[in-house]
Design a protein around this motif. Structure first.
Motif, PDB file in Angstrom:
ATOM      1  N   ALA A  19      32.882  24.950  45.627  1.00 47.54           N
ATOM      2  CA  ALA A  19      32.003  25.308  44.512  1.00 47.54           C
ATOM      3  C   ALA A  19      32.196  26.737  44.015  1.00 47.54           C
ATOM      4  CB  ALA A  19      30.546  25.059  44.899  1.00 47.54           C
ATOM      5  N   PRO A  20      32.347  27.761  44.870  1.00 43.81           N
ATOM      6  CA  PRO A  20      32.528  29.116  44.336  1.00 43.81           C
ATOM      7  C   PRO A  20      33.770  29.249  43.459  1.00 43.81           C
ATOM      8  CG  PRO A  20      31.924  29.226  46.649  1.00 43.81           C
ATOM      9  CD  PRO A  20      32.180  27.780  46.322  1.00 43.81           C
ATOM     10  N   ALA A  21      34.850  28.560  43.793  1.00 44.71           N
ATOM     11  CA  ALA A  21      36.056  28.637  42.971  1.00 44.71           C
ATOM     12  C   ALA A  21      35.831  27.955  41.630  1.00 44.71           C
ATOM     13  CB  ALA A  21      37.232  27.994  43.706  1.00 44.71           C
ATOM     14  N   ALA A  22      35.119  26.842  41.634  1.00 40.16           N
ATOM     15  CA  ALA A  22      34.865  26.122  40.391  1.00 40.16           C
ATOM     16  C   ALA A  22      33.892  26.868  39.488  1.00 40.16           C
ATOM     17  CB  ALA A  22      34.320  24.737  40.700  1.00 40.16           C
ATOM     18  N   ALA A  23      33.055  27.694  40.081  1.00 44.05           N
ATOM     19  CA  ALA A  23      32.056  28.405  39.294  1.00 44.05           C
ATOM     20  C   ALA A  23      32.565  29.728  38.747  1.00 44.05           C
ATOM     21  CB  ALA A  23      30.821  28.668  40.161  1.00 44.05           C
ATOM     22  N   SER A  24      33.819  30.090  39.022  1.00 41.81           N
ATOM     23  CA  SER A  24      34.331  31.364  38.523  1.00 41.81           C
ATOM     24  C   SER A  24      34.448  31.314  37.009  1.00 41.81           C
ATOM     25  CB  SER A  24      35.676  31.691  39.171  1.00 41.81           C
ATOM     26  OG  SER A  24      36.620  30.729  38.783  1.00 41.81           O
ATOM     27  N   ALA A  25      34.440  32.490  36.424  1.00 40.81           N
ATOM     28  CA  ALA A  25      34.428  32.588  34.969  1.00 40.81           C
ATOM     29  C   ALA A  25      35.773  32.232  34.364  1.00 40.81           C
ATOM     30  CB  ALA A  25      34.055  34.004  34.568  1.00 40.81           C
ATOM     31  N   ALA A  26      35.730  31.659  33.195  1.00 39.19           N
ATOM     32  CA  ALA A  26      36.940  31.346  32.448  1.00 39.19           C
ATOM     33  C   ALA A  26      37.430  32.614  31.751  1.00 39.19           C
ATOM     34  CB  ALA A  26      36.626  30.265  31.419  1.00 39.19           C
ATOM     35  N   PRO A  27      38.726  32.713  31.486  1.00 43.68           N
ATOM     36  CA  PRO A  27      39.224  33.891  30.767  1.00 43.68           C
ATOM     37  C   PRO A  27      38.527  34.016  29.423  1.00 43.68           C
ATOM     38  CG  PRO A  27      41.039  32.568  31.598  1.00 43.68           C
ATOM     39  CD  PRO A  27      39.775  31.791  31.842  1.00 43.68           C
ATOM     40  N   GLY A  28      38.216  35.225  29.054  1.00 42.71           N
ATOM     41  CA  GLY A  28      37.555  35.459  27.785  1.00 42.71           C
ATOM     42  C   GLY A  28      36.048  35.549  27.886  1.00 42.71           C
ATOM     43  N   ASP A  29      35.475  35.227  29.057  1.00 35.33           N
ATOM     44  CA  ASP A  29      34.033  35.394  29.212  1.00 35.33           C
ATOM     45  C   ASP A  29      33.712  36.876  29.121  1.00 35.33           C
ATOM     46  OD1 ASP A  29      33.575  32.730  29.459  1.00 35.33           O
ATOM     47  OD2 ASP A  29      33.243  32.750  31.628  1.00 35.33           O
ATOM     48  N   SER A  30      32.568  37.186  28.579  1.00 35.04           N
ATOM     49  CA  SER A  30      32.226  38.590  28.359  1.00 35.04           C
ATOM     50  C   SER A  30      31.438  39.142  29.536  1.00 35.04           C
ATOM     51  CB  SER A  30      31.422  38.737  27.066  1.00 35.04           C
ATOM     52  OG  SER A  30      30.242  37.981  27.151  1.00 35.04           O
ATOM     53  N   TYR A  31      32.169  39.707  30.481  1.00 34.24           N
ATOM     54  CA  TYR A  31      31.551  40.411  31.598  1.00 34.24           C
ATOM     55  C   TYR A  31      31.629  41.898  31.317  1.00 34.24           C
ATOM     56  CZ  TYR A  31      31.222  36.282  34.501  1.00 34.24           C
ATOM     57  OH  TYR A  31      30.877  35.073  35.011  1.00 34.24           O
ATOM     58  N   ALA A  32      30.760  42.642  31.940  1.00 37.16           N
ATOM     59  CA  ALA A  32      30.781  44.084  31.759  1.00 37.16           C
ATOM     60  C   ALA A  32      32.083  44.645  32.315  1.00 37.16           C
ATOM     61  CB  ALA A  32      29.593  44.723  32.468  1.00 37.16           C
ATOM     62  N   GLU A  33      32.661  45.575  31.595  1.00 39.59           N
ATOM     63  CA  GLU A  33      33.883  46.227  32.046  1.00 39.59           C
ATOM     64  C   GLU A  33      33.556  47.183  33.181  1.00 39.59           C
ATOM     65  OE1 GLU A  33      37.083  45.794  30.941  1.00 39.59           O
ATOM     66  OE2 GLU A  33      36.264  44.109  29.826  1.00 39.59           O
ATOM     67  N   PRO A  34      34.465  47.334  34.135  1.00 39.66           N
ATOM     68  CA  PRO A  34      34.212  48.293  35.210  1.00 39.66           C
ATOM     69  C   PRO A  34      34.219  49.711  34.647  1.00 39.66           C
ATOM     70  CG  PRO A  34      36.447  47.424  35.350  1.00 39.66           C
ATOM     71  CD  PRO A  34      35.745  46.659  34.271  1.00 39.66           C
ATOM     72  N   PRO A  35      33.550  50.642  35.324  1.00 42.80           N
ATOM     73  CA  PRO A  35      33.533  52.029  34.853  1.00 42.80           C
ATOM     74  C   PRO A  35      34.959  52.571  34.769  1.00 42.80           C
ATOM     75  CG  PRO A  35      32.002  51.718  36.674  1.00 42.80           C
ATOM     76  CD  PRO A  35      32.793  50.461  36.544  1.00 42.80           C
ATOM     77  N   SER A  36      35.187  53.433  33.798  1.00 42.07           N
ATOM     78  CA  SER A  36      36.544  53.929  33.599  1.00 42.07           C
ATOM     79  C   SER A  36      36.733  55.325  34.196  1.00 42.07           C
ATOM     80  CB  SER A  36      36.871  53.953  32.109  1.00 42.07           C
ATOM     81  OG  SER A  36      36.036  54.879  31.452  1.00 42.07           O
ATOM     82  N   VAL A  37      38.002  55.751  34.172  1.00 42.55           N
ATOM     83  CA  VAL A  37      38.406  57.052  34.691  1.00 42.55           C
ATOM     84  C   VAL A  37      39.146  57.774  33.578  1.00 42.55           C
ATOM     85  CG1 VAL A  37      39.743  58.247  36.449  1.00 42.55           C
ATOM     86  CG2 VAL A  37      38.691  56.048  36.977  1.00 42.55           C
ATOM     87  N   LEU A  38      38.930  59.076  33.459  1.00 42.41           N
ATOM     88  CA  LEU A  38      39.580  59.883  32.436  1.00 42.41           C
ATOM     89  C   LEU A  38      40.198  61.107  33.088  1.00 42.41           C
ATOM     90  CD1 LEU A  38      40.012  60.754  29.398  1.00 42.41           C
ATOM     91  CD2 LEU A  38      37.852  61.960  29.648  1.00 42.41           C
ATOM     92  N   VAL A  39      41.476  61.344  32.814  1.00 39.62           N
ATOM     93  CA  VAL A  39      42.129  62.586  33.226  1.00 39.62           C
ATOM     94  C   VAL A  39      42.151  63.451  31.977  1.00 39.62           C
ATOM     95  CG1 VAL A  39      44.214  63.642  34.160  1.00 39.62           C
ATOM     96  CG2 VAL A  39      43.515  61.369  34.931  1.00 39.62           C
ATOM     97  N   ASP A  40      41.333  64.521  31.964  1.00 35.85           N
ATOM     98  CA  ASP A  40      41.154  65.280  30.712  1.00 35.85           C
ATOM     99  C   ASP A  40      42.419  66.006  30.272  1.00 35.85           C
ATOM    100  OD1 ASP A  40      41.187  67.411  32.470  1.00 35.85           O
ATOM    101  OD2 ASP A  40      39.482  68.428  31.570  1.00 35.85           O
ATOM    102  N   THR A  41      43.215  66.515  31.189  1.00 38.90           N
ATOM    103  CA  THR A  41      44.452  67.201  30.830  1.00 38.90           C
ATOM    104  C   THR A  41      45.551  66.706  31.762  1.00 38.90           C
ATOM    105  OG1 THR A  41      43.081  69.137  30.334  1.00 38.90           O
ATOM    106  CG2 THR A  41      45.450  69.477  30.345  1.00 38.90           C
ATOM    107  N   PRO A  42      46.284  65.656  31.368  1.00 38.92           N
ATOM    108  CA  PRO A  42      47.302  65.117  32.266  1.00 38.92           C
ATOM    109  C   PRO A  42      48.539  66.008  32.418  1.00 38.92           C
ATOM    110  CG  PRO A  42      47.182  63.823  30.253  1.00 38.92           C
ATOM    111  CD  PRO A  42      46.107  64.839  30.173  1.00 38.92           C
TER     112      PRO A  42
END
Length: 189
Positions: A19-42
């Protein structure tokens, strides 16, 4: 009748475990994006400074994040700010050594891992030195930052409740027991 009951029990157990595998989201579902990282001066000058900024929620609140630096003369580089805020955000300042050059990989290891790459260009006279070369507040690269608070296991994101796993195992065991009982009855007759 017993065979049908055994087959149904085994099928139900397999479905509960799947059941957990069958209940996983399909591609394109709108989940919140994980927090991002920024390198201010690469790309920085030898005496410059770069900041790696992690958005809130990237780490656990107050988490002490392990930082490792590799690159030319990485032991002489310094950084500060390896403890996440109460919101899980973090801002780490990196200063290359006065005679550093090339790429520096800064590896972060905590609840989540990340590696930032900062390039150091030679636009400054290395013999002149930098103001940050002897900053007592900054940890030298290659040295482990001091640990504060309690150490905890990383959150791995396991989301299958133990009740579901237990229910599946019970159904599987019941099916196996019915099959064994059916086999024993058949041998007697």
């Amino acid at each position: 009748m017993l065979k049908k009951l055994a087959a149904i029990s085994l099928t139900a157990g397999a479905l509960v475990l799947a059941a957990p595998a069958a209940a996983s989201a399909a591609p394109g579902d709108s989940y919140a994006e994980p927090p991002s990282v920024l390198v201010d001066t690469p790309v920085v000058d030898v005496c410059g400074e770069s900041t790696v900024v992690f958005e809130p929620g990237y780490f656990q609140p107050g988490e002490n994040v392990s930082v490792g630096v590799s690159g030319a003369k990485a032991a002489d580089a310094s950084y500060s700010g390896n403890v996440a805020s109460a919101e899980g955000a973090m801002e780490l300042s990196f200063s290359p050594p006065a005679d550093g050059e090339g790429n520096y990989s800064i590896a972060f290891s905590g609840t989540r891992s990340y590696t930032a790459v900062i390039t150091v260009a030679h636009a400054h006279d290395a013999a002149a030195g930098c103001d940050h070369d002897h900053d007592p507040a900054a940890a030298p690269a290659g040295a482990e930052a001091p640990q504060t608070g309690e150490l905890a296991l990383a959150a791995t994101g396991g989301a299958v409740p133990p009740v579901v796993i237990g229910g599946g195992l019970v159904a599987l065991a019941a099916g196996g027991l019915l099959v064994a009982t059916g086999v024993a009855r058949r041998r007697r007759s």
